[in-house]
Design a protein around this motif. Structure first.
Motif, PDB file in Angstrom:
ATOM      1  N   GLU A   7       0.857  -1.194   0.000  1.00  0.00           N
ATOM      2  CA  GLU A   7       0.000   0.000   0.000  1.00  0.00           C
ATOM      3  C   GLU A   7       0.885   1.233   0.000  1.00  0.00           C
ATOM      4  OE1 GLU A   7      -2.058  -0.891   3.691  1.00  0.00           O
ATOM      5  OE2 GLU A   7      -0.802   0.539   4.781  1.00  0.00           O
ATOM      6  N   ARG A   8       0.271   2.383  -0.289  1.00  0.00           N
ATOM      7  CA  ARG A   8       1.004   3.652  -0.277  1.00  0.00           C
ATOM      8  C   ARG A   8       0.046   4.723   0.224  1.00  0.00           C
ATOM      9  NH1 ARG A   8      -0.604   0.363  -3.277  1.00  0.00           N
ATOM     10  NH2 ARG A   8       1.068  -0.027  -4.721  1.00  0.00           N
ATOM     11  N   ARG A   9       0.605   5.856   0.687  1.00  0.00           N
ATOM     12  CA  ARG A   9      -0.214   6.975   1.167  1.00  0.00           C
ATOM     13  C   ARG A   9      -0.415   7.976   0.022  1.00  0.00           C
ATOM     14  NH1 ARG A   9      -0.601   7.238   6.745  1.00  0.00           N
ATOM     15  NH2 ARG A   9      -0.035   5.187   7.570  1.00  0.00           N
ATOM     16  N   ILE A  10      -1.574   8.618   0.028  1.00  0.00           N
ATOM     17  CA  ILE A  10      -1.899   9.596  -1.003  1.00  0.00           C
ATOM     18  C   ILE A  10      -2.352  10.888  -0.326  1.00  0.00           C
ATOM     19  CG2 ILE A  10      -3.415  10.112  -2.981  1.00  0.00           C
ATOM     20  CD1 ILE A  10      -1.481   7.819  -3.597  1.00  0.00           C
ATOM     21  N   ALA A  11      -1.763  12.016  -0.734  1.00  0.00           N
ATOM     22  CA  ALA A  11      -2.121  13.312  -0.142  1.00  0.00           C
ATOM     23  C   ALA A  11      -3.596  13.622  -0.376  1.00  0.00           C
ATOM     24  CB  ALA A  11      -1.247  14.410  -0.756  1.00  0.00           C
ATOM     25  N   GLY A  12      -4.214  14.276   0.598  1.00  0.00           N
ATOM     26  CA  GLY A  12      -5.615  14.651   0.479  1.00  0.00           C
ATOM     27  C   GLY A  12      -5.787  15.809  -0.502  1.00  0.00           C
ATOM     28  N   ALA A  13      -7.040  16.064  -0.883  1.00  0.00           N
ATOM     29  CA  ALA A  13      -7.321  17.188  -1.785  1.00  0.00           C
ATOM     30  C   ALA A  13      -6.821  18.471  -1.118  1.00  0.00           C
ATOM     31  CB  ALA A  13      -8.818  17.268  -2.053  1.00  0.00           C
ATOM     32  N   GLY A  14      -6.068  19.252  -1.852  1.00  0.00           N
ATOM     33  CA  GLY A  14      -5.568  20.505  -1.298  1.00  0.00           C
ATOM     34  C   GLY A  14      -4.311  20.358  -0.458  1.00  0.00           C
ATOM     35  N   GLU A  15      -3.817  19.128  -0.299  1.00  0.00           N
ATOM     36  CA  GLU A  15      -2.597  18.917   0.496  1.00  0.00           C
ATOM     37  C   GLU A  15      -1.409  18.882  -0.467  1.00  0.00           C
ATOM     38  OE1 GLU A  15      -1.753  16.169   4.463  1.00  0.00           O
ATOM     39  OE2 GLU A  15      -2.686  15.241   2.742  1.00  0.00           O
ATOM     40  N   ALA A  16      -0.520  19.865  -0.358  1.00  0.00           N
ATOM     41  CA  ALA A  16       0.606  19.988  -1.285  1.00  0.00           C
ATOM     42  C   ALA A  16       1.918  19.648  -0.588  1.00  0.00           C
ATOM     43  CB  ALA A  16       0.660  21.399  -1.867  1.00  0.00           C
ATOM     44  N   CYS A  17       2.986  19.679  -1.386  1.00  0.00           N
ATOM     45  CA  CYS A  17       4.315  19.287  -0.898  1.00  0.00           C
ATOM     46  C   CYS A  17       4.725  20.037   0.374  1.00  0.00           C
ATOM     47  CB  CYS A  17       5.319  19.557  -2.018  1.00  0.00           C
ATOM     48  SG  CYS A  17       7.007  19.176  -1.630  1.00  0.00           S
ATOM     49  N   SER A  18       4.494  21.358   0.391  1.00  0.00           N
ATOM     50  CA  SER A  18       4.923  22.142   1.560  1.00  0.00           C
ATOM     51  C   SER A  18       4.138  21.769   2.812  1.00  0.00           C
ATOM     52  CB  SER A  18       4.808  23.647   1.291  1.00  0.00           C
ATOM     53  OG  SER A  18       3.456  24.028   1.155  1.00  0.00           O
ATOM     54  N   ASP A  19       2.864  21.360   2.643  1.00  0.00           N
ATOM     55  CA  ASP A  19       2.047  20.978   3.815  1.00  0.00           C
ATOM     56  C   ASP A  19       2.646  19.745   4.496  1.00  0.00           C
ATOM     57  OD1 ASP A  19       0.158  23.019   3.217  1.00  0.00           O
ATOM     58  OD2 ASP A  19      -0.693  21.728   1.676  1.00  0.00           O
ATOM     59  N   LEU A  20       3.050  18.764   3.690  1.00  0.00           N
ATOM     60  CA  LEU A  20       3.673  17.558   4.240  1.00  0.00           C
ATOM     61  C   LEU A  20       5.022  17.914   4.873  1.00  0.00           C
ATOM     62  CD1 LEU A  20       1.471  16.355   2.368  1.00  0.00           C
ATOM     63  CD2 LEU A  20       3.136  14.663   1.608  1.00  0.00           C
ATOM     64  N   ALA A  21       5.767  18.766   4.150  1.00  0.00           N
ATOM     65  CA  ALA A  21       7.110  19.142   4.609  1.00  0.00           C
ATOM     66  C   ALA A  21       7.059  19.856   5.962  1.00  0.00           C
ATOM     67  CB  ALA A  21       7.782  20.029   3.563  1.00  0.00           C
ATOM     68  N   VAL A  22       6.082  20.739   6.129  1.00  0.00           N
ATOM     69  CA  VAL A  22       5.967  21.494   7.384  1.00  0.00           C
ATOM     70  C   VAL A  22       5.731  20.544   8.563  1.00  0.00           C
ATOM     71  CG1 VAL A  22       4.438  23.092   8.641  1.00  0.00           C
ATOM     72  CG2 VAL A  22       5.279  23.690   6.365  1.00  0.00           C
ATOM     73  N   GLN A  23       4.848  19.549   8.353  1.00  0.00           N
ATOM     74  CA  GLN A  23       4.565  18.585   9.444  1.00  0.00           C
ATOM     75  C   GLN A  23       5.830  17.809   9.808  1.00  0.00           C
ATOM     76  OE1 GLN A  23       1.651  18.234  10.910  1.00  0.00           O
ATOM     77  NE2 GLN A  23       0.171  19.149   9.531  1.00  0.00           N
ATOM     78  N   ALA A  24       6.526  17.300   8.795  1.00  0.00           N
ATOM     79  CA  ALA A  24       7.747  16.529   9.058  1.00  0.00           C
ATOM     80  C   ALA A  24       8.804  17.414   9.714  1.00  0.00           C
ATOM     81  CB  ALA A  24       8.281  15.926   7.760  1.00  0.00           C
ATOM     82  N   GLY A  25       8.919  18.659   9.220  1.00  0.00           N
ATOM     83  CA  GLY A  25       9.904  19.597   9.762  1.00  0.00           C
ATOM     84  C   GLY A  25       9.627  19.922  11.225  1.00  0.00           C
ATOM     85  N   ARG A  26       8.352  20.147  11.551  1.00  0.00           N
ATOM     86  CA  ARG A  26       7.984  20.427  12.960  1.00  0.00           C
ATOM     87  C   ARG A  26       8.376  19.257  13.857  1.00  0.00           C
ATOM     88  NH1 ARG A  26       2.578  22.907  11.627  1.00  0.00           N
ATOM     89  NH2 ARG A  26       3.098  25.112  11.525  1.00  0.00           N
ATOM     90  N   ASN A  27       8.102  18.031  13.375  1.00  0.00           N
ATOM     91  CA  ASN A  27       8.436  16.844  14.178  1.00  0.00           C
ATOM     92  C   ASN A  27       9.939  16.730  14.395  1.00  0.00           C
ATOM     93  OD1 ASN A  27       5.740  16.232  14.357  1.00  0.00           O
ATOM     94  ND2 ASN A  27       5.757  14.773  12.657  1.00  0.00           N
ATOM     95  N   ALA A  28      10.718  17.055  13.361  1.00  0.00           N
ATOM     96  CA  ALA A  28      12.187  16.984  13.492  1.00  0.00           C
ATOM     97  C   ALA A  28      12.700  18.053  14.454  1.00  0.00           C
ATOM     98  CB  ALA A  28      12.844  17.126  12.122  1.00  0.00           C
ATOM     99  N   LEU A  29      12.127  19.257  14.357  1.00  0.00           N
ATOM    100  CA  LEU A  29      12.541  20.333  15.276  1.00  0.00           C
ATOM    101  C   LEU A  29      12.230  19.964  16.721  1.00  0.00           C
ATOM    102  CD1 LEU A  29      11.395  23.498  13.282  1.00  0.00           C
ATOM    103  CD2 LEU A  29      13.745  22.975  13.971  1.00  0.00           C
ATOM    104  N   GLU A  30      11.042  19.382  16.933  1.00  0.00           N
ATOM    105  CA  GLU A  30      10.652  18.972  18.290  1.00  0.00           C
ATOM    106  C   GLU A  30      11.630  17.923  18.825  1.00  0.00           C
ATOM    107  OE1 GLU A  30       6.598  17.633  18.535  1.00  0.00           O
ATOM    108  OE2 GLU A  30       6.902  16.929  20.575  1.00  0.00           O
ATOM    109  N   ALA A  31      11.987  16.954  17.969  1.00  0.00           N
ATOM    110  CA  ALA A  31      12.928  15.905  18.400  1.00  0.00           C
ATOM    111  C   ALA A  31      14.301  16.496  18.728  1.00  0.00           C
ATOM    112  CB  ALA A  31      13.048  14.838  17.317  1.00  0.00           C
ATOM    113  N   ALA A  32      14.673  17.550  17.998  1.00  0.00           N
ATOM    114  CA  ALA A  32      15.985  18.191  18.229  1.00  0.00           C
ATOM    115  C   ALA A  32      15.936  19.165  19.409  1.00  0.00           C
ATOM    116  CB  ALA A  32      16.429  18.923  16.960  1.00  0.00           C
ATOM    117  N   GLY A  33      14.733  19.463  19.897  1.00  0.00           N
ATOM    118  CA  GLY A  33      14.607  20.437  20.991  1.00  0.00           C
ATOM    119  C   GLY A  33      14.890  21.853  20.537  1.00  0.00           C
ATOM    120  N   LEU A  34      14.549  22.162  19.290  1.00  0.00           N
ATOM    121  CA  LEU A  34      14.827  23.492  18.741  1.00  0.00           C
ATOM    122  C   LEU A  34      13.524  24.152  18.307  1.00  0.00           C
ATOM    123  CD1 LEU A  34      17.870  22.662  16.432  1.00  0.00           C
ATOM    124  CD2 LEU A  34      17.963  23.886  18.602  1.00  0.00           C
ATOM    125  N   SER A  35      13.564  25.459  18.139  1.00  0.00           N
ATOM    126  CA  SER A  35      12.427  26.146  17.534  1.00  0.00           C
ATOM    127  C   SER A  35      12.847  26.614  16.143  1.00  0.00           C
ATOM    128  CB  SER A  35      11.976  27.324  18.397  1.00  0.00           C
ATOM    129  OG  SER A  35      12.849  28.408  18.191  1.00  0.00           O
TER     130      SER A  35
END
Ligand code: UT7
Length: 326
Positions: A41-69
Protein backbone atom coordinates in the motif's frame (compact mmCIF):
# COMPACT_ATOMS: atom_id res chain seq x y z
CA UNK A 1 33.91 19.47 14.56
CA UNK A 2 31.38 17.33 12.74
CA UNK A 3 27.83 18.10 11.65
CA UNK A 4 25.32 15.86 13.47
CA UNK A 5 21.70 14.88 12.96
CA UNK A 6 20.08 16.11 16.18
CA UNK A 7 16.45 15.29 15.37
CA UNK A 8 14.33 13.47 12.81
CA UNK A 9 10.65 13.65 11.93
CA UNK A 10 8.23 12.38 9.32
CA UNK A 11 4.68 12.75 8.13
CA UNK A 12 2.48 10.56 5.95
CA UNK A 13 -0.94 11.62 4.67
CA UNK A 14 -3.86 9.69 6.18
CA UNK A 15 -5.31 8.28 2.95
CA UNK A 16 -4.15 4.73 2.14
CA UNK A 17 -4.26 3.35 -1.42
CA UNK A 18 -4.02 -0.46 -1.43
CA UNK A 19 -3.00 -2.82 -4.21
CA UNK A 20 -6.57 -4.12 -4.22
CA UNK A 21 -7.84 -0.61 -4.99
CA UNK A 22 -5.29 -0.26 -7.82
CA UNK A 23 -6.59 -3.53 -9.31
CA UNK A 24 -9.82 -1.63 -9.98
CA UNK A 25 -7.97 1.27 -11.68
CA UNK A 26 -5.45 -0.42 -14.06
CA UNK A 27 -4.71 -3.92 -15.39
CA UNK A 28 -2.60 -5.08 -12.45
CA UNK A 29 -2.84 -7.46 -9.51
CA UNK A 30 -1.93 -7.40 -5.85
CA UNK A 31 0.22 -10.48 -6.51
CA UNK A 32 2.20 -8.80 -9.34
CA UNK A 33 2.84 -5.65 -7.31
CA UNK A 34 3.90 -7.54 -4.18
CA UNK A 35 6.13 -10.04 -5.98
CA UNK A 36 7.78 -7.55 -8.38
CA UNK A 37 8.16 -4.64 -5.94
CA UNK A 38 7.33 -5.61 -2.32
CA UNK A 39 4.73 -2.80 -2.11
CA UNK A 40 1.38 -3.51 -0.39
CA UNK A 41 0.00 0.00 0.00
CA UNK A 42 1.00 3.65 -0.28
CA UNK A 43 -0.21 6.98 1.17
CA UNK A 44 -1.90 9.60 -1.00
CA UNK A 45 -2.12 13.31 -0.14
CA UNK A 46 -5.62 14.65 0.48
CA UNK A 47 -7.32 17.19 -1.78
CA UNK A 48 -5.57 20.50 -1.30
CA UNK A 49 -2.60 18.92 0.50
CA UNK A 50 0.61 19.99 -1.28
CA UNK A 51 4.32 19.29 -0.90
CA UNK A 52 4.92 22.14 1.56
CA UNK A 53 2.05 20.98 3.82
CA UNK A 54 3.67 17.56 4.24
CA UNK A 55 7.11 19.14 4.61
CA UNK A 56 5.97 21.49 7.38
CA UNK A 57 4.56 18.59 9.44
CA UNK A 58 7.75 16.53 9.06
CA UNK A 59 9.90 19.60 9.76
CA UNK A 60 7.98 20.43 12.96
CA UNK A 61 8.44 16.84 14.18
CA UNK A 62 12.19 16.98 13.49
CA UNK A 63 12.54 20.33 15.28
CA UNK A 64 10.65 18.97 18.29
CA UNK A 65 12.93 15.91 18.40
CA UNK A 66 15.99 18.19 18.23
CA UNK A 67 14.61 20.44 20.99
CA UNK A 68 14.83 23.49 18.74
CA UNK A 69 12.43 26.15 17.53
CA UNK A 70 12.12 27.31 13.92
CA UNK A 71 13.74 30.63 14.88
CA UNK A 72 16.99 28.72 15.58
CA UNK A 73 17.33 27.64 11.93
CA UNK A 74 19.97 29.16 9.64
CA UNK A 75 18.77 27.35 6.54
CA UNK A 76 15.98 25.16 5.18
CA UNK A 77 16.57 22.79 2.26
CA UNK A 78 13.61 20.97 0.71
CA UNK A 79 14.49 18.04 -1.54
CA UNK A 80 11.60 17.43 -3.90
CA UNK A 81 10.55 16.85 -7.50
CA UNK A 82 6.91 17.69 -6.74
CA UNK A 83 7.10 21.19 -5.24
CA UNK A 84 3.94 23.27 -4.73
CA UNK A 85 4.76 25.52 -7.72
CA UNK A 86 7.49 25.84 -10.39
CA UNK A 87 8.24 29.16 -8.65
CA UNK A 88 8.98 30.01 -5.83
CA UNK A 89 10.95 27.30 -4.06
CA UNK A 90 8.85 25.10 -1.76
CA UNK A 91 11.48 25.69 0.96
CA UNK A 92 10.37 29.37 1.10
CA UNK A 93 6.76 28.31 1.75
CA UNK A 94 8.02 26.00 4.51
CA UNK A 95 10.18 28.79 5.97
CA UNK A 96 7.11 31.03 6.16
CA UNK A 97 4.80 28.34 7.62
CA UNK A 98 7.34 27.35 10.26
CA UNK A 99 8.19 30.95 11.15
CA UNK A 100 11.89 30.37 10.57
CA UNK A 101 12.57 34.09 10.50
CA UNK A 102 16.36 34.03 10.03
CA UNK A 103 16.62 31.00 7.74
CA UNK A 104 17.73 31.02 4.11
CA UNK A 105 15.66 28.63 2.01
CA UNK A 106 16.01 26.80 -1.29
CA UNK A 107 15.07 23.52 -2.92
CA UNK A 108 17.36 20.66 -3.94
CA UNK A 109 16.46 18.91 -7.18
CA UNK A 110 18.05 15.47 -7.22
CA UNK A 111 14.93 13.26 -7.33
CA UNK A 112 15.19 10.17 -5.13
CA UNK A 113 18.73 11.21 -4.11
CA UNK A 114 17.52 14.62 -2.97
CA UNK A 115 17.67 13.94 0.76
CA UNK A 116 21.25 12.63 0.64
CA UNK A 117 22.29 15.54 -1.59
CA UNK A 118 20.63 17.94 0.89
CA UNK A 119 22.40 16.21 3.77
CA UNK A 120 25.71 16.76 1.99
CA UNK A 121 24.93 20.46 1.43
CA UNK A 122 23.85 20.87 5.06
CA UNK A 123 27.04 19.12 6.23
CA UNK A 124 29.16 21.58 4.23
CA UNK A 125 27.26 24.64 5.49
CA UNK A 126 27.47 23.52 9.11
CA UNK A 127 31.20 22.88 8.74
CA UNK A 128 31.58 26.41 7.34
CA UNK A 129 29.78 28.10 10.23
CA UNK A 130 26.01 27.58 10.24
CA UNK A 131 24.54 26.17 13.47
CA UNK A 132 21.29 24.48 12.42
CA UNK A 133 20.03 23.42 8.97
CA UNK A 134 16.64 21.74 8.49
CA UNK A 135 16.58 19.31 5.57
CA UNK A 136 13.29 17.85 4.36
CA UNK A 137 12.48 15.32 1.66
CA UNK A 138 8.84 15.86 0.70
CA UNK A 139 6.88 14.47 -2.23
CA UNK A 140 3.35 14.41 -3.57
CA UNK A 141 4.16 11.86 -6.28
CA UNK A 142 0.42 11.26 -6.78
CA UNK A 143 0.25 14.70 -8.45
CA UNK A 144 2.60 13.62 -11.28
CA UNK A 145 1.22 10.10 -11.75
CA UNK A 146 -0.46 8.92 -14.92
CA UNK A 147 -3.21 6.88 -13.28
CA UNK A 148 -3.71 4.95 -16.53
CA UNK A 149 -0.06 3.76 -16.72
CA UNK A 150 0.41 0.56 -14.74
CA UNK A 151 4.20 0.76 -15.26
CA UNK A 152 4.41 3.70 -12.86
CA UNK A 153 1.20 4.34 -10.92
CA UNK A 154 1.52 1.25 -8.71
CA UNK A 155 5.05 2.20 -7.58
CA UNK A 156 4.93 5.64 -5.99
CA UNK A 157 3.46 7.23 -2.87
CA UNK A 158 3.34 10.52 -0.94
CA UNK A 159 5.07 11.51 2.30
CA UNK A 160 7.75 13.63 3.95
CA UNK A 161 10.73 13.09 6.23
CA UNK A 162 13.07 15.59 7.84
CA UNK A 163 16.27 15.92 9.82
CA UNK A 164 17.93 18.76 11.70
CA UNK A 165 21.66 18.97 10.95
CA UNK A 166 23.51 20.86 13.68
CA UNK A 167 27.06 21.72 14.63
CA UNK A 168 28.47 19.11 17.00
CA UNK A 169 30.82 19.62 19.93
CA UNK A 170 34.46 20.16 19.04
CA UNK A 171 35.61 17.03 20.91
CA UNK A 172 32.76 14.75 19.72
CA UNK A 173 33.66 12.55 16.76
CA UNK A 174 30.06 11.46 16.16
CA UNK A 175 28.18 12.90 13.19
CA UNK A 176 28.27 12.80 9.39
CA UNK A 177 31.51 10.99 8.56
CA UNK A 178 31.29 11.34 4.78
CA UNK A 179 28.91 11.89 1.88
CA UNK A 180 29.38 10.65 -1.69
CA UNK A 181 27.42 12.15 -4.59
CA UNK A 182 27.34 11.01 -8.23
CA UNK A 183 25.46 11.64 -11.46
CA UNK A 184 25.37 10.46 -15.06
CA UNK A 185 23.09 12.56 -17.25
CA UNK A 186 23.40 10.23 -20.22
CA UNK A 187 20.64 8.25 -18.49
CA UNK A 188 18.37 11.33 -18.20
CA UNK A 189 15.53 9.72 -20.16
CA UNK A 190 15.20 6.61 -17.96
CA UNK A 191 13.05 8.47 -15.41
CA UNK A 192 11.58 11.78 -16.54
CA UNK A 193 8.67 14.18 -16.55
CA UNK A 194 9.14 15.26 -20.19
CA UNK A 195 6.69 18.17 -20.46
CA UNK A 196 5.88 21.34 -18.57
CA UNK A 197 9.41 22.81 -18.40
CA UNK A 198 11.33 25.10 -20.78
CA UNK A 199 12.12 22.27 -23.22
CA UNK A 200 8.44 21.48 -23.84
CA UNK A 201 6.36 24.23 -22.16
CA UNK A 202 2.89 23.30 -20.94
CA UNK A 203 0.21 23.25 -23.62
CA UNK A 204 -3.01 21.44 -24.41
CA UNK A 205 -0.87 18.87 -26.24
CA UNK A 206 1.40 18.18 -23.25
CA UNK A 207 -1.64 17.66 -21.03
CA UNK A 208 -3.42 15.47 -23.61
CA UNK A 209 -0.30 13.30 -23.85
CA UNK A 210 0.18 13.30 -20.06
CA UNK A 211 3.70 14.71 -20.47
CA UNK A 212 3.41 16.31 -17.02
CA UNK A 213 3.54 12.78 -15.56
CA UNK A 214 6.47 10.51 -14.71
CA UNK A 215 7.64 8.15 -17.45
CA UNK A 216 10.06 5.42 -16.43
CA UNK A 217 12.00 2.66 -18.16
CA UNK A 218 11.83 0.48 -15.09
CA UNK A 219 13.82 -2.53 -16.19
CA UNK A 220 16.84 -0.53 -17.44
CA UNK A 221 16.69 1.62 -14.30
CA UNK A 222 16.66 -1.48 -12.13
CA UNK A 223 19.99 -2.74 -13.50
CA UNK A 224 21.80 0.59 -13.08
CA UNK A 225 20.32 0.93 -9.58
CA UNK A 226 21.73 -2.37 -8.37
CA UNK A 227 25.19 -1.65 -9.83
CA UNK A 228 25.54 1.92 -8.57
CA UNK A 229 24.10 1.26 -5.08
CA UNK A 230 26.70 -1.48 -4.60
CA UNK A 231 29.51 0.71 -5.97
CA UNK A 232 28.69 3.75 -3.84
CA UNK A 233 28.33 1.61 -0.69
CA UNK A 234 31.80 0.12 -1.28
CA UNK A 235 33.22 3.62 -1.95
CA UNK A 236 31.70 4.87 1.31
CA UNK A 237 33.06 1.96 3.36
CA UNK A 238 36.54 2.36 1.83
CA UNK A 239 36.60 6.13 2.44
CA UNK A 240 35.96 5.49 6.15
CA UNK A 241 38.24 2.42 6.45
CA UNK A 242 35.23 0.36 7.50
CA UNK A 243 34.06 -3.17 6.69
CA UNK A 244 30.48 -4.14 5.80
CA UNK A 245 30.09 -5.85 9.18
CA UNK A 246 30.95 -2.59 11.03
CA UNK A 247 27.72 -0.97 9.81
CA UNK A 248 24.86 -1.28 12.32
CA UNK A 249 22.03 -0.22 10.04
CA UNK A 250 21.67 0.38 6.31
CA UNK A 251 18.91 2.83 5.34
CA UNK A 252 18.44 2.70 1.56
CA UNK A 253 16.09 4.46 -0.83
CA UNK A 254 12.85 2.45 -0.95
CA UNK A 255 12.13 1.80 -4.64
CA UNK A 256 11.87 -1.97 -4.96
CA UNK A 257 12.55 -4.76 -2.48
CA UNK A 258 14.20 -6.80 -5.24
CA UNK A 259 16.75 -4.02 -5.83
CA UNK A 260 17.53 -3.95 -2.10
CA UNK A 261 17.80 -7.74 -1.81
CA UNK A 262 20.18 -7.87 -4.79
CA UNK A 263 22.38 -5.08 -3.38
CA UNK A 264 22.44 -6.59 0.12
CA UNK A 265 23.38 -10.02 -1.23
CA UNK A 266 26.24 -8.54 -3.25
CA UNK A 267 27.50 -6.57 -0.25
CA UNK A 268 26.85 -9.35 2.28
CA UNK A 269 24.58 -7.26 4.54
CA UNK A 270 22.12 -9.44 6.55
CA UNK A 271 18.40 -8.54 6.19
CA UNK A 272 18.05 -7.56 9.87
CA UNK A 273 20.48 -4.67 9.29
CA UNK A 274 18.41 -3.15 6.47
CA UNK A 275 15.45 -0.82 6.99
CA UNK A 276 12.61 -1.68 4.62
CA UNK A 277 9.26 0.12 4.81
CA UNK A 278 8.32 0.32 1.14
CA UNK A 279 5.57 -2.26 1.76
CA UNK A 280 3.65 0.55 3.54
CA UNK A 281 4.71 3.64 1.57
CA UNK A 282 5.81 2.60 -1.92
CA UNK A 283 8.49 4.77 -3.51
CA UNK A 284 8.23 8.28 -1.99
CA UNK A 285 11.28 9.57 -3.91
CA UNK A 286 13.20 12.15 -1.83
CA UNK A 287 11.05 11.37 1.23
CA UNK A 288 11.84 7.67 1.37
CA UNK A 289 15.18 7.76 3.23
CA UNK A 290 14.17 10.35 5.86
CA UNK A 291 10.89 8.53 6.59
CA UNK A 292 12.78 5.24 6.99
CA UNK A 293 15.43 6.97 9.11
CA UNK A 294 12.84 8.56 11.39
CA UNK A 295 10.99 5.26 11.85
CA UNK A 296 14.28 3.51 12.70
CA UNK A 297 15.20 6.19 15.26
CA UNK A 298 11.76 6.11 16.90
CA UNK A 299 11.77 2.29 16.98
CA UNK A 300 15.13 2.33 18.82
CA UNK A 301 16.96 0.65 15.92
CA UNK A 302 19.41 3.60 15.91
CA UNK A 303 21.13 4.48 19.20
CA UNK A 304 23.86 6.93 20.15
CA UNK A 305 27.05 5.60 18.57
CA UNK A 306 25.28 3.48 15.90
CA UNK A 307 26.99 3.41 12.52
CA UNK A 308 24.34 4.18 9.88
CA UNK A 309 24.83 4.09 6.10
CA UNK A 310 22.39 5.74 3.68
CA UNK A 311 22.20 4.80 -0.01
CA UNK A 312 20.07 6.42 -2.72
CA UNK A 313 19.46 6.13 -6.39
CA UNK A 314 17.15 7.95 -8.80
CA UNK A 315 16.35 10.15 -11.78
CA UNK A 316 19.16 12.08 -13.40
CA UNK A 317 20.51 9.52 -13.03
CA UNK A 318 21.96 10.28 -9.64
CA UNK A 319 23.26 8.06 -6.86
CA UNK A 320 24.57 8.97 -3.43
CA UNK A 321 25.42 7.74 0.02
CA UNK A 322 26.36 8.91 3.49
CA UNK A 323 28.01 7.35 6.52
CA UNK A 324 26.87 8.65 9.91
CA UNK A 325 28.08 7.88 13.44
CA UNK A 326 24.84 8.60 15.36
O1 UT7 B 1 13.15 5.60 -7.38
C1 UT7 B 1 13.61 5.84 -8.68
C2 UT7 B 1 14.26 4.66 -9.21
N1 UT7 B 1 13.29 3.74 -9.74
C3 UT7 B 1 13.53 2.47 -9.64
O2 UT7 B 1 14.51 2.10 -9.05
C4 UT7 B 1 12.60 1.51 -10.33
C5 UT7 B 1 13.38 0.34 -10.81
N2 UT7 B 1 12.61 -0.64 -11.53
C6 UT7 B 1 11.72 -1.48 -10.96
O3 UT7 B 1 11.46 -1.40 -9.79
C7 UT7 B 1 11.13 -2.57 -11.81
O4 UT7 B 1 11.79 -2.59 -13.06
C8 UT7 B 1 9.61 -2.43 -12.03
C9 UT7 B 1 8.87 -2.77 -10.76
C10 UT7 B 1 9.27 -1.02 -12.49
C11 UT7 B 1 9.15 -3.41 -13.11
O5 UT7 B 1 9.52 -4.74 -12.78
P1 UT7 B 1 10.24 -5.67 -13.84
O6 UT7 B 1 10.42 -6.98 -13.22
O7 UT7 B 1 11.46 -4.94 -14.32
O8 UT7 B 1 9.14 -5.79 -14.96
P2 UT7 B 1 9.22 -5.38 -16.49
O9 UT7 B 1 9.27 -3.88 -16.64
O10 UT7 B 1 10.29 -6.18 -17.16
O11 UT7 B 1 7.81 -5.89 -16.96
C12 UT7 B 1 7.46 -7.27 -16.91
C13 UT7 B 1 6.01 -7.42 -17.36
C14 UT7 B 1 5.68 -6.65 -18.62
O12 UT7 B 1 4.82 -7.44 -19.40
P3 UT7 B 1 5.34 -8.22 -20.71
O13 UT7 B 1 5.87 -7.14 -21.59
O14 UT7 B 1 6.40 -9.15 -20.20
O15 UT7 B 1 4.11 -8.89 -21.21
C15 UT7 B 1 4.95 -5.44 -18.11
O16 UT7 B 1 4.04 -4.93 -19.06
O17 UT7 B 1 5.14 -6.91 -16.34
C16 UT7 B 1 4.21 -6.02 -16.93
N3 UT7 B 1 3.82 -5.01 -15.95
C17 UT7 B 1 2.78 -5.18 -15.09
N4 UT7 B 1 1.93 -6.19 -14.92
C18 UT7 B 1 1.01 -6.07 -13.94
C19 UT7 B 1 4.38 -3.80 -15.71
N5 UT7 B 1 3.72 -3.18 -14.73
C20 UT7 B 1 2.74 -4.01 -14.32
C21 UT7 B 1 1.75 -3.92 -13.33
N6 UT7 B 1 0.91 -4.97 -13.17
N7 UT7 B 1 1.61 -2.86 -12.54
Amino acid sequence: MRARITGTGSYAPAKVLTNAQLERMVATSDEWIRERTGIRERRIAGAGEACSDLAVQAGRNALEAAGLSAADLDMILVATCTGDHPLPATACLVQHQLGATKAAACDVSAACCGFVYALSVADAYVKSGMRHVLIIGSEVMSAIMDWTDRNTCVLFGDGAGAAVVSAGDAEDDRGILSTHLHSDGKFNELIAVPGGGSRIPPSEKTVAERMQCVKMKGNETFKVAVRTLEEVARETLAANHLRVEDVDLYVPHQANVRILTAVMERLGVPPEKVVINLDRYGNTSAASIPIALDEAVRAGRIQNGSLVMLGAFGAGLTWASAMIRW
